[in-house]
Write an enzyme that holds these catalytic residues in place. Structure first.
Site, PDB file in Angstrom:
ATOM      1  CG  HIS A 157      12.749  45.267  20.464  1.00 27.72           C
ATOM      2  ND1 HIS A 157      13.514  45.775  21.494  1.00 27.72           N
ATOM      3  CD2 HIS A 157      11.516  45.031  21.006  1.00 27.72           C
ATOM      4  CE1 HIS A 157      12.784  45.849  22.590  1.00 27.72           C
ATOM      5  NE2 HIS A 157      11.563  45.396  22.314  1.00 27.72           N
ATOM      6  CD  GLU A 158       8.356  43.768  19.059  1.00 24.92           C
ATOM      7  OE1 GLU A 158       7.960  42.783  19.729  1.00 24.92           O
ATOM      8  OE2 GLU A 158       8.363  44.935  19.506  1.00 24.92           O
ATOM      9  CG  HIS A 171      10.009  40.635  22.796  1.00 22.78           C
ATOM     10  ND1 HIS A 171      10.555  40.664  24.066  1.00 22.78           N
ATOM     11  CD2 HIS A 171       9.837  41.941  22.437  1.00 22.78           C
ATOM     12  CE1 HIS A 171      10.708  41.924  24.445  1.00 22.78           C
ATOM     13  NE2 HIS A 171      10.289  42.711  23.476  1.00 22.78           N
TER      14      HIS A 171
END
Length: 419
Positions: free
Chosen positions: A18-19, A22
Site C-alpha cells: 500500500h505504502e 504512494h
C-alpha cells in the site's frame, strides 16, 4: 507462535505494498519523500537510500510515507537567527546548522537578514567578523538543515507535495489502495496457477479419501454425463443435485477413458446452518494454465470487491451490526483459524484482507486516502485548494473518530473471547 508470524507477515505485506504505491507515484511526480515507514512508534530498523529513510517501527498496525510539504512542523529560518553554513565544492550552502554550532568549527556563522529556502533558495546575512557587509549565499537544492545533530533535507517548493498538479497529487494518493487490489489479483493469480483455476464443467476434481465418491469407485477427472438419468452440463448442476439428496442413493453415469460406466453413490448428510445437504467429498474441477489463472485472479478480485462493497452498504443502511466488524484482535483470531487449514487458504485470506484494505482506504472519510481524494475533488470544482489548516483539522478529527471506532471494535473482539 506460527500465527503471530503469519499475522505480522500478512499485515506487513499489505501495508508495505500500500505504502509502496504512494512512494512510487510520489517519487515519479518529483516529490521529496522523507520517510517510508512500516508500523508506528519507535524505530527498530532504519536505513537511508537516496533522499528517503526506510524504517520499520515497533507497532505493526499501519505505515506511512512522509512527503515534503506535508510535514506537521516545518523548520523555518527567520531574520535575526544565528546559524552556521557549510558549503559544497560549488560554493553553495550544503548544510544549515540551526543549533550546537560549536560542534562544526568549519561552519561560517551568520546572522540572518532574509531567507528563502523554497523558491529562490538563498540566505542573506552578516557574517561574524564582517558585520558591516550584507552577503547573499546561494543554497543548494539538495541541502540539509542540521538540528540537534540530525539532518533534515531542505525541500524546495518544486519538490513539495502541494506544488504538483491536481492529477499528480491524486495519483500519488490513489496509488496506495490500487496497489492493494493489484496485490490481491497477483495472489489469486498465483493460487490459480499453483492449484488450478476452478471451471464449471461436469467433471470431478480432487477426491477426499474417505468421501462417498472415493468409496463408491468414482475417480478424479471422471466426466459426469447424468445423475439419476438427468443430464449434467455444469459442475453447478452436479452440486445442486448432490446437495438436494442427502443419504439418497444416486446413479452416476460417467465417462472414464472413453468408456461410459454407471456408479451408485450415497451422498453423506451434512448440516449447514439449519439445512441438511448432501456431499460426496469431491472438489471443484480445475484447469491449470497461465490465461485461465489470469481470468481466475481477475474474476475473484472483482467478486470479493463486490461482496465487500455489498457488506459496507448493509452497514450504512443499518442492516449490518457493528458487532460484525473486526479489528486487529478479531483479524488475528480469524488468521489463526485460517492458518490451521493450510498455506493456500492463508494466501486466499491475505488476498481478501488486501481487497478490504484497498476499499476501506478509498472511503470518503477524513484521514483516509478517500478523504484526501474528496478534498481534491472539491478543489477541482472550486478551482483552488481548501485552506491547508482547515483541511488538516478535518483530517485530525477524522483520525480521532477512526481511532475511537477501532477501540470499540477491538473491545468487542476481546469480549468475544470470554463469551
Amino acid at each position: 507462535m506460527n500465527t503471530v508470524i503469519a499475522f505480522i507477515l500478512i499485515f506487513g505485506a499489505l501495508v508495505f505494498f500500500h505504502e509502496l504505491g504512494h512512494l512510487v507515484l510520489a517519487k515519479r511526480a518529483g516529490i521529496l519523500c522523507r520517510e517510508f515507514a512500516i508500523g508506528f512508534g519507535p524505530k527498530i530498523l532504519s536505513f537511508k537510500k537516496n533522499d528517503t529513510v526506510y524504517t520499520i517501527r515497533l507497532l505493526p498496525i499501519g505505515g506511512f510515507v512522509r512527503m515534503a510539504g506535508e510535514d506537521p512542523e516545518m523548520i523555518e529560518v527567520k531574520p535575526g537567527y544565528n546559524i552556521g553554513l557549510i558549503f559544497n565544492k560549488s560554493g553553495e550552502v550544503e548544510k544549515v546548522i540551526l543549533n550546537n554550532k560549536e560542534k562544526y568549527p568549519q561552519a561560517r556563522i551568520i546572522e540572518v537578514e532574509k531567507a528563502d529556502l523554497e523558491h529562490e533558495m538563498f540566505i542573506t546575512g552578516f557574517e561574524q567578523g564582517a558585520e558591516d557587509k550584507l552577503q547573499r549565499f546561494a543554497v543548494s537544492e539538495t541541502s540539509y538543515f542540521i538540528v540537534d545533530g540530525n539532518e533534515v533535507q531542505i525541500a524546495p517548493y518544486n519538490r513539495q507535495f502541494g506544488s504538483k498538479t491536481l492529477g499528480q497529487r491524486a495519483a500519488a494518493i490513489i496509488a496506495g489502495p490500487l496497489m492493494n487490489f493489484i496485490l490481491a489479483f497477483v495472489i489469486l493469480f498465483l493460487l490459480g496457477f499453483i492449484q488450478g483455476a476452478p471451471i464449471d464443467e461436469p467433471k470431478l476434481g480432487e477426491l477426499i479419501a474417505d468421501g462417498s465418491a472415493a468409496k463408491s469407485g468414482l475417480q478424479e477427472d471422471d466426466v459426469i454425463k447424468s445423475i439419476e438419468g438427468q443430464e449434467m452440463t455444469s459442475w453447478t448442476e452436479v452440486v445442486e443435485m448432490i446437495r438436494a439428496n442427502p443419504e439418497q442413493e444416486l446413479t452416476f453415469e460417467v465417462v472414464r477413458n472413453g468408456e461410459t460406466i454407471n456408479i451408485d453413490v450415497v451422498p453423506q448428510a451434512n448440516t449447514v446452518g439449519e439445512e441438511t445437504i448432501g456431499q460426496i467429498g469431491a472438489y471443484t474441477p480445475v484447469e491449470k494454465g497461465f490465461f485461465s489463472s489470469l481470468k481466475f485472479g481477475a474474476v475473484e478480485t472483482y467478486t470479493w470487491t463486490k461482496e465487500i462493497l455489498f457488506g459496507l452498504g448493509k452497514l450504512i443502511t443499518g442492516q449490518f451490526s457493528i458487532d460484525m466488524l473486526s479489528g486487529p484482535v478479531g483479524i488475528y483470531d480469524m488468521t489463526d483459524q485460517v492458518a490451521q487449514s493450510g498455506t493456500m487458504n492463508l494466501l486466499r485470506w491475505a488476498a481478501l484482507l488486501s481487497i478490504n484494505l484497498g476499499i476501506v482506504n478509498l472511503l470518503p472519510i477524513p484521514a483516509l486516502d478517500g478523504g484526501r481524494l474528496l478534498f481534491f475533488a472539491i478543489e477541482a470544482i472550486r478551482g483552488k485548494p481548501i485552506d491547508r489548516q482547515k483541511e488538516g483539522l478535518v483530517h485530525f478529527i477524522g483520525f480521532a473518530l477512526i481511532m475511537l471506532l477501532m477501540l470499540v471494535v477491538t473491545w468487542n473482539d476481546i469480549q468475544k473471547f470470554f463469551l
